[in-house]
Design a protein around this motif. Structure first.
Motif, PDB file in Angstrom:
ATOM      1  N   LEU A  52       5.378  16.536  56.190  1.00  0.00           N
ATOM      2  CA  LEU A  52       5.093  15.147  55.804  1.00  0.00           C
ATOM      3  C   LEU A  52       3.761  14.682  56.397  1.00  0.00           C
ATOM      4  O   LEU A  52       2.956  14.032  55.715  1.00  0.00           O
ATOM      5  CB  LEU A  52       6.236  14.234  56.261  1.00  0.00           C
ATOM      6  CG  LEU A  52       6.081  12.747  55.899  1.00  0.00           C
ATOM      7  CD1 LEU A  52       6.071  12.558  54.396  1.00  0.00           C
ATOM      8  CD2 LEU A  52       7.196  11.916  56.533  1.00  0.00           C
ATOM      9  N   VAL A  53       3.502  15.026  57.650  1.00  0.00           N
ATOM     10  CA  VAL A  53       2.233  14.652  58.275  1.00  0.00           C
ATOM     11  C   VAL A  53       1.079  15.378  57.598  1.00  0.00           C
ATOM     12  O   VAL A  53       0.005  14.811  57.384  1.00  0.00           O
ATOM     13  CB  VAL A  53       2.276  14.951  59.783  1.00  0.00           C
ATOM     14  CG1 VAL A  53       0.898  14.751  60.412  1.00  0.00           C
ATOM     15  CG2 VAL A  53       3.289  14.042  60.472  1.00  0.00           C
ATOM     16  N   ASP A  54       1.292  16.643  57.219  1.00  0.00           N
ATOM     17  CA  ASP A  54       0.257  17.361  56.477  1.00  0.00           C
ATOM     18  C   ASP A  54      -0.041  16.673  55.149  1.00  0.00           C
ATOM     19  O   ASP A  54      -1.201  16.553  54.739  1.00  0.00           O
ATOM     20  CB  ASP A  54       0.707  18.797  56.208  1.00  0.00           C
ATOM     21  CG  ASP A  54       0.442  19.706  57.407  1.00  0.00           C
ATOM     22  OD1 ASP A  54      -0.210  19.234  58.360  1.00  0.00           O
ATOM     23  OD2 ASP A  54       0.886  20.866  57.386  1.00  0.00           O
ATOM     24  N   LEU A  55       1.009  16.208  54.482  1.00  0.00           N
ATOM     25  CA  LEU A  55       0.817  15.510  53.211  1.00  0.00           C
ATOM     26  C   LEU A  55       0.025  14.226  53.408  1.00  0.00           C
ATOM     27  O   LEU A  55      -0.914  13.934  52.646  1.00  0.00           O
ATOM     28  CB  LEU A  55       2.184  15.204  52.586  1.00  0.00           C
ATOM     29  CG  LEU A  55       2.166  14.310  51.332  1.00  0.00           C
ATOM     30  CD1 LEU A  55       1.391  14.968  50.192  1.00  0.00           C
ATOM     31  CD2 LEU A  55       3.589  13.957  50.889  1.00  0.00           C
ATOM     32  N   VAL A  56       0.363  13.454  54.425  1.00  0.00           N
ATOM     33  CA  VAL A  56      -0.334  12.191  54.673  1.00  0.00           C
ATOM     34  C   VAL A  56      -1.793  12.448  55.050  1.00  0.00           C
ATOM     35  O   VAL A  56      -2.690  11.713  54.633  1.00  0.00           O
ATOM     36  CB  VAL A  56       0.395  11.385  55.770  1.00  0.00           C
ATOM     37  CG1 VAL A  56      -0.408  10.167  56.159  1.00  0.00           C
ATOM     38  CG2 VAL A  56       1.776  10.958  55.287  1.00  0.00           C
ATOM     39  N   CYS A  57      -2.048  13.506  55.830  1.00  0.00           N
ATOM     40  CA  CYS A  57      -3.438  13.848  56.161  1.00  0.00           C
ATOM     41  C   CYS A  57      -4.221  14.223  54.904  1.00  0.00           C
ATOM     42  O   CYS A  57      -5.377  13.812  54.729  1.00  0.00           O
ATOM     43  CB  CYS A  57      -3.471  14.999  57.161  1.00  0.00           C
ATOM     44  SG  CYS A  57      -3.066  14.529  58.853  1.00  0.00           S
ATOM     45  N   ALA A  58      -3.592  15.000  54.032  1.00  0.00           N
ATOM     46  CA  ALA A  58      -4.252  15.372  52.773  1.00  0.00           C
ATOM     47  C   ALA A  58      -4.509  14.141  51.914  1.00  0.00           C
ATOM     48  O   ALA A  58      -5.569  14.031  51.267  1.00  0.00           O
ATOM     49  CB  ALA A  58      -3.394  16.380  52.016  1.00  0.00           C
ATOM     50  N   ARG A  70      -0.340  18.372  45.518  1.00  0.00           N
ATOM     51  CA  ARG A  70       0.826  18.731  44.702  1.00  0.00           C
ATOM     52  C   ARG A  70       1.685  19.787  45.416  1.00  0.00           C
ATOM     53  O   ARG A  70       2.924  19.713  45.384  1.00  0.00           O
ATOM     54  CB  ARG A  70       0.372  19.248  43.345  1.00  0.00           C
ATOM     55  CG  ARG A  70      -0.230  18.159  42.451  1.00  0.00           C
ATOM     56  CD  ARG A  70      -0.205  18.563  40.998  1.00  0.00           C
ATOM     57  NE  ARG A  70      -0.777  17.558  40.134  1.00  0.00           N
ATOM     58  CZ  ARG A  70      -0.154  16.450  39.739  1.00  0.00           C
ATOM     59  NH1 ARG A  70       1.078  16.203  40.172  1.00  0.00           N
ATOM     60  NH2 ARG A  70      -0.742  15.597  38.933  1.00  0.00           N
ATOM     61  N   LYS A  71       1.052  20.762  46.066  1.00  0.00           N
ATOM     62  CA  LYS A  71       1.814  21.766  46.799  1.00  0.00           C
ATOM     63  C   LYS A  71       2.582  21.125  47.950  1.00  0.00           C
ATOM     64  O   LYS A  71       3.757  21.440  48.183  1.00  0.00           O
ATOM     65  CB  LYS A  71       0.869  22.836  47.334  1.00  0.00           C
ATOM     66  CG  LYS A  71       0.255  23.717  46.253  1.00  0.00           C
ATOM     67  CD  LYS A  71      -0.727  24.714  46.856  1.00  0.00           C
ATOM     68  CE  LYS A  71      -1.395  25.553  45.773  1.00  0.00           C
ATOM     69  NZ  LYS A  71      -2.399  26.484  46.347  1.00  0.00           N
ATOM     70  N   LEU A  72       1.907  20.229  48.664  1.00  0.00           N
ATOM     71  CA  LEU A  72       2.575  19.561  49.780  1.00  0.00           C
ATOM     72  C   LEU A  72       3.691  18.644  49.300  1.00  0.00           C
ATOM     73  O   LEU A  72       4.718  18.498  49.973  1.00  0.00           O
ATOM     74  CB  LEU A  72       1.550  18.769  50.597  1.00  0.00           C
ATOM     75  CG  LEU A  72       0.577  19.626  51.415  1.00  0.00           C
ATOM     76  CD1 LEU A  72      -0.550  18.768  51.980  1.00  0.00           C
ATOM     77  CD2 LEU A  72       1.316  20.330  52.552  1.00  0.00           C
ATOM     78  N   LEU A  73       3.491  17.996  48.149  1.00  0.00           N
ATOM     79  CA  LEU A  73       4.572  17.177  47.581  1.00  0.00           C
ATOM     80  C   LEU A  73       5.802  18.026  47.310  1.00  0.00           C
ATOM     81  O   LEU A  73       6.942  17.604  47.586  1.00  0.00           O
ATOM     82  CB  LEU A  73       4.089  16.511  46.290  1.00  0.00           C
ATOM     83  CG  LEU A  73       3.306  15.206  46.430  1.00  0.00           C
ATOM     84  CD1 LEU A  73       2.740  14.777  45.084  1.00  0.00           C
ATOM     85  CD2 LEU A  73       4.182  14.103  46.991  1.00  0.00           C
ATOM     86  N   TYR A  74       5.584  19.212  46.769  1.00  0.00           N
ATOM     87  CA  TYR A  74       6.730  20.082  46.486  1.00  0.00           C
ATOM     88  C   TYR A  74       7.396  20.537  47.779  1.00  0.00           C
ATOM     89  O   TYR A  74       8.627  20.594  47.873  1.00  0.00           O
ATOM     90  CB  TYR A  74       6.275  21.293  45.674  1.00  0.00           C
ATOM     91  CG  TYR A  74       7.419  22.203  45.290  1.00  0.00           C
ATOM     92  CD1 TYR A  74       8.219  21.909  44.185  1.00  0.00           C
ATOM     93  CD2 TYR A  74       7.724  23.335  46.056  1.00  0.00           C
ATOM     94  CE1 TYR A  74       9.291  22.734  43.839  1.00  0.00           C
ATOM     95  CE2 TYR A  74       8.787  24.156  45.729  1.00  0.00           C
ATOM     96  CZ  TYR A  74       9.563  23.845  44.615  1.00  0.00           C
ATOM     97  OH  TYR A  74      10.629  24.657  44.283  1.00  0.00           O
TER      98      TYR A  74
END
Length: 888
Positions: free
Chosen positions: A347-353, A386-390
């Motif tokens: 989740l943190v990786d997604l928010v950073c992206a 999109r990858k992180l969302l999945y």
């Protein structure tokens, strides 16, 4: 396509070696692989983005702005005064006689930045030209003048200008000049000749020339010594808001994945409020930037991208408000930690992206062009999100399945977590769509200038505006005031146009606090004339010409500093600058004799007299036409916004999914109602109340805040059904047996709230309010309705049955489309809406009880001996000690 035009712009700067290195590393970041590091953003990108904000500001922005614009106006006004010494001999004397009129042209044109100055330039010249054209046509019809024709023409011109849906500045400029032209035409002692024609030595030509000259000087002042542009402001705010938004998302994600509450969330709330203010300023600056380039070429592309940036920020800001609800509702129990701990890294990786994509997109928007390497980089960023969302969806789905007691994920302990993950995923989807639009060359083509101008002219005759009752009242109120003042000056004060000119300056679309506003105008006008006459009587001789220029420089700097730095006294400062400057700008004589001084004092007193009579005419017209006071308009705006919000939600619950069409425009209308209510409430607190009770400022402010919260929550409930599968989701809920009972109970509570607020706000006398209005309120309760509990249980069963049919297979690639997450959003926010409505009722009743107790004390209905009762005093101590602990 070149990629360096952003970095070569003057306001960014690229002079130092460090900035050259930063430029290279920044470009490598934009064109290289998207970075994915936990708990932080790319430091190079952050540093480059922060370079747009202009560095650390040690002085208050309004102070520096006042200093800058006060100095700019003072210099150009001094140059205008010095122009007498370099005026060519062949220039007619009429131009020098109208030189003082250049002061309002400069002061009322230069404002804010170059874009606003350009807009006011067009409006001022247009209004002046309209009045001059009307006077010229009138002279062509009857070259010898006629009082009857002057009256008829003035009345028709006045109401026509007021009736057209033009900017109010155009109307003020046109209406302030027309009384003088009409009086000149009507006065039989004046030989018209070429005065009202367009010849080199005519008054009309001199007036237009001075208006244009003042506008040119104002434009130069906005550009020199350094340009102050709306475009640079928009870029600065874009960088500030992008950086702040990315940091807000990162902080709230890390905080929500934590194990306990902390006071840091209060700092986050303050940063969220500051980010909203910056986003609002960016929207204003971006809209105004049209006047700097007229959307031609590069300017059009850049402004179009910035407008998309504004729209995305508004959507993300609303989502941040929803995440704020999730965070404040979370108790950080042991089950919460078990759910969020496995999700935290991805989740943190997604928010950073998300944050890095937003910042990279911001740099592209402020650049105004997107190179091919930037497009490729943006595509990789979209793919990463999109990858992180999945990954987030699959990880959370797995965790939710293991932690759910019945396998559906709708457990009470999991709803807020599902709600939070769903909203973050929706924000990521918004940024993906934004990034895709940026790399699409056909998605940001600006509108042609001739279409913009044609649309503005068509807007003058917009029937949706000019046929409304409020607009017709505006026309009648201001038109009658100006016509009455004109007739008084014509028949009683020997063709004096000054009163009608002053009333024209009082034209206002807000009658609520017109009296206080006009009193402030009177204060500025009188002080300006007094100071100007005192200085001119001392420095008005020709031998003091250069000292007179210096006096104008100092006087205009001081008054314009007030105008541009103070929101409260800005209007007074502008009038001081205009009327005092006009007196100082007069042509000096060989020697100021006592007779000249007496004449100046008499003329100044006459102007004060005309201003006072004009103010009386304006105020009496408002009273005779029964103008609505600010308190009434504030209540109407608040109740209208509440009714629109509640009625839309009622239509949604009754009629279903079809009511979601046009939700975006509806949101703007409700927000405008609440903004008007807030604006008018500030004026209502200052208006004279006469026989009525004092305006309930505290209650009104609390109600605005509560209704805004309720409106935001109602929108979140409805928006949870937007998008793919929304109609099927609504059918799943509405077909449950308990849904009609839930709908009936919630709507009854909302309708009772609407009625109570109308009754309480409608009570304006000092007497006690009828206690019968509280009948039935106690039955509404603040606890969760039983029908809602039954509905939740029924939805549990339906979701469990459908999951068995799908054999538990995980389908969506993002939790934004996950059915369980959307159901959790609906259930959580529906429960919150019920609490919002109850909280609004509680606030209203609490403030009502406080006021009632004060009234009982004032009326002597309280037993004085109870003030000494020991039990009462002990109860007071215990209650207040408990309250102090809660406050802390």
């Amino acid at each position: 396509m070149a990629t360096s035009n952003l970095w070569s712009l003057p306001f960014c700067g690229k002079s130092s070696q460090r900035e050259q290195i930063l430029y290279t590393s920044m470009r490598s970041t934009l064109t290289g692989q998207a970075l994915s590091r936990p708990d932080e953003f790319d430091p190079v990108m952050l540093e480059r983005l922060q370079a747009f904000t202009g560095g650390l500001k040690t002085w208050r922005p309004t102070f520096t702005h006042g200093i800058s614009f006060g100095g700019r106006v003072a210099v150009v006004c001094c140059l205008a005064c010095a122009s007498r010494a370099i005026c060519p001999d062949w220039m007619p004397d009429v131009y020098l006689s109208y030189l003082p009129s250049i002061m309002p042209a400069i002061i009322y044109t230069l404002y804010g930045n170059f874009a606003t100055t350009m807009m006011y330039t067009v409006q001022g010249i247009l209004g002046t030209v309209l009045a001059c054209m009307n006077a010229y046509i009138l002279t062509c019809v009857a070259s010898d003048g006629s009082q009857v024709m002057a009256i008829i023409n003035f009345v028709l011109f006045c109401f026509a200008i007021l009736f057209l849906n033009m900017n109010i500045n155009v109307k003020i400029f046109a209406l302030s000049w027309m009384p003088y032209f009409s009086m000149t035409f009507a006065d039989p002692d004046i030989h018209l000749g070429t005065r009202l024609t367009f010849s080199l030595d005519s008054e009309l030509t001199a007036i237009i020339f001075m208006q244009c000259a003042g506008s040119v000087l104002a434009i130069l002042a906005a550009l020199l010594p350094t340009p102050v542009t709306a475009t640079s402001h928009a870029r600065e705010y874009a960088a500030t808001t992008a950086n702040a938004t990315a940091e807000l998302f990162l902080f709230v994600a890390k905080y929500y994945c934590g194990t306990s509450k902390s006071l840091e969330i209060n700092v986050w709330n303050s940063h969220l409020a500051a980010q909203r203010k910056a986003a609002a300023k960016m929207k204003v600056a971006t809209k105004a930037a049209w006047w700097e380039g007229f959307d031609l070429g590069y300017f059009g592309r850049m402004r179009g991208l910035l407008m998309k940036h504004v729209e995305v920020l508004e959507d993300l800001d609303r989502r941040l408000g929803v995440l704020q609800v999730c965070v404040l509702r979370e108790e950080f129990s042991e089950s919460h930690a078990k759910v969020m701990e496995p999700v935290r890294p991805v989740l943190v990786d997604l928010v950073c992206a998300m944050g890095e994509t937003l910042m990279a997109a911001t740099i592209c928007c402020t650049d105004g062009s997107i190179a091919e390497d930037e497009c490729e980089s943006m595509r990789r960023r979209i793919s990463d999100i999109r990858k992180l969302l999945y990954e987030v969806a699959s990880t959370f789905s797995s965790v939710r399945k293991t932690q759910s007691a019945n396998g559906t994920g709708l457990d009470q302990d999991l709803r807020t977590e599902s709600f939070f993950i769903c909203e973050v995923s929706k924000c990521a989807e918004i940024l993906v769509v934004f990034a895709q639009e940026l790399i699409d060359p056909n998605s940001h083509s600006p509108k042609a200038i001739h279409l913009v101008v044609a649309g503005a002219i068509r807007n003058w005759f917009d029937p949706k505006v000019i046929t409304t009752s409020s607009y017709i009242y505006f026309v009648l109120r201001n038109g009658i005031s100006i016509v009455v003042a004109f007739l008084l000056g014509l028949w009683i004060w020997d063709y004096d146009s000054s009163m009608a000119g002053y009333v024209a300056l009082m034209v206002s679309a807000k009658p609520g606090a017109a009296l206080l506003q006009n009193l402030g105008r009177m204060q500025g006008t009188v002080l300006g004339m007094l100071v100007g006459n005192i200085l001119f009587s001392t420095l008005g001789s020709k031998e003091h010409f250069y000292v007179q220029c210096v006096a104008i420089l100092v006087f205009e700097f001081c008054t314009n500093f007030i105008y541009h730095s103070s929101e409260e006294f800005g209007a007074i400062g502008a009038l001081l600058a205009v009327f005092g400057g006009k007196v100082l700008m007069q042509q000096g004589t060989d020697e100021v004799s006592p007779e000249d001084l007496l004449h100046m004092e008499s003329a100044a007193y006459h102007q004060f007299y005309m201003l006072a009579i004009g103010l009386a005419v304006n105020t009496l017209t408002d009273m005779i036409l029964l103008s609505a006071p600010a308190s009434t308009m504030a209540k109407e705006a608040l109740l209208q916004g509440m009714d629109r919000s509640f009625n839309q939600f009622e239509n949604f619950l009754v009629d279903g999914f079809s009511q979601l069409e046009g939700l975006g425009s509806f949101v703007g209308e409700v927000d405008a109602n609440f903004a008007d209510a807030e604006k008018f409430s500030l004026e209502a607190d200052q208006e004279p109340r006469w026989h009525k009770a004092l305006f309930r400022t505290k209650l009104f402010g609390l109600l605005i805040d509560k209704l805004r919260e309720t409106h935001a929550d109602l929108l979140t409930v409805q928006r949870s059904f937007q998008g793919e599968g929304g109609e099927e989701l609504f059918s799943l809920i509405s077909e449950r047996p308990s849904f009609p009972a839930v709908r009936r109970e919630l709507l009854a509570k909302m309708q009772r709230t609407q009625k109570l607020l109308r009754d309480v706000l409608g009570h304006e006398s000092i007497g006690r309010i009828d206690p019968d209005i509280l009948n039935g309120v106690a039955d509404l309760g603040g606890s969760q309705p039983e029908a809602l509990e039954r509905l939740i249980a029924e939805i549990h069963q339906e979701v469990l049955a459908s999951s068995h049919k799908k054999h538990g297979k995980f389908e969506p690639g993002t939790m934004a489309l996950d059915q369980v997450c959307r159901l959790c959003t609906f259930l959580e926010m529906l429960s919150r809406v019920a609490k919002d409505v109850h909280s609004t009722l509680a606030v209203t009743i609490e403030q009502l009880e406080v006021r009632q107790s004060r009234i009982r004390i004032q009326l002597g209905e309280v037993n004085a001996t109870m003030a000494l009762d020991q039990v009462c005093r002990l109860c007071t101590i215990l209650e207040m000690l408990s309250r102090v602990m809660k406050d802390v």
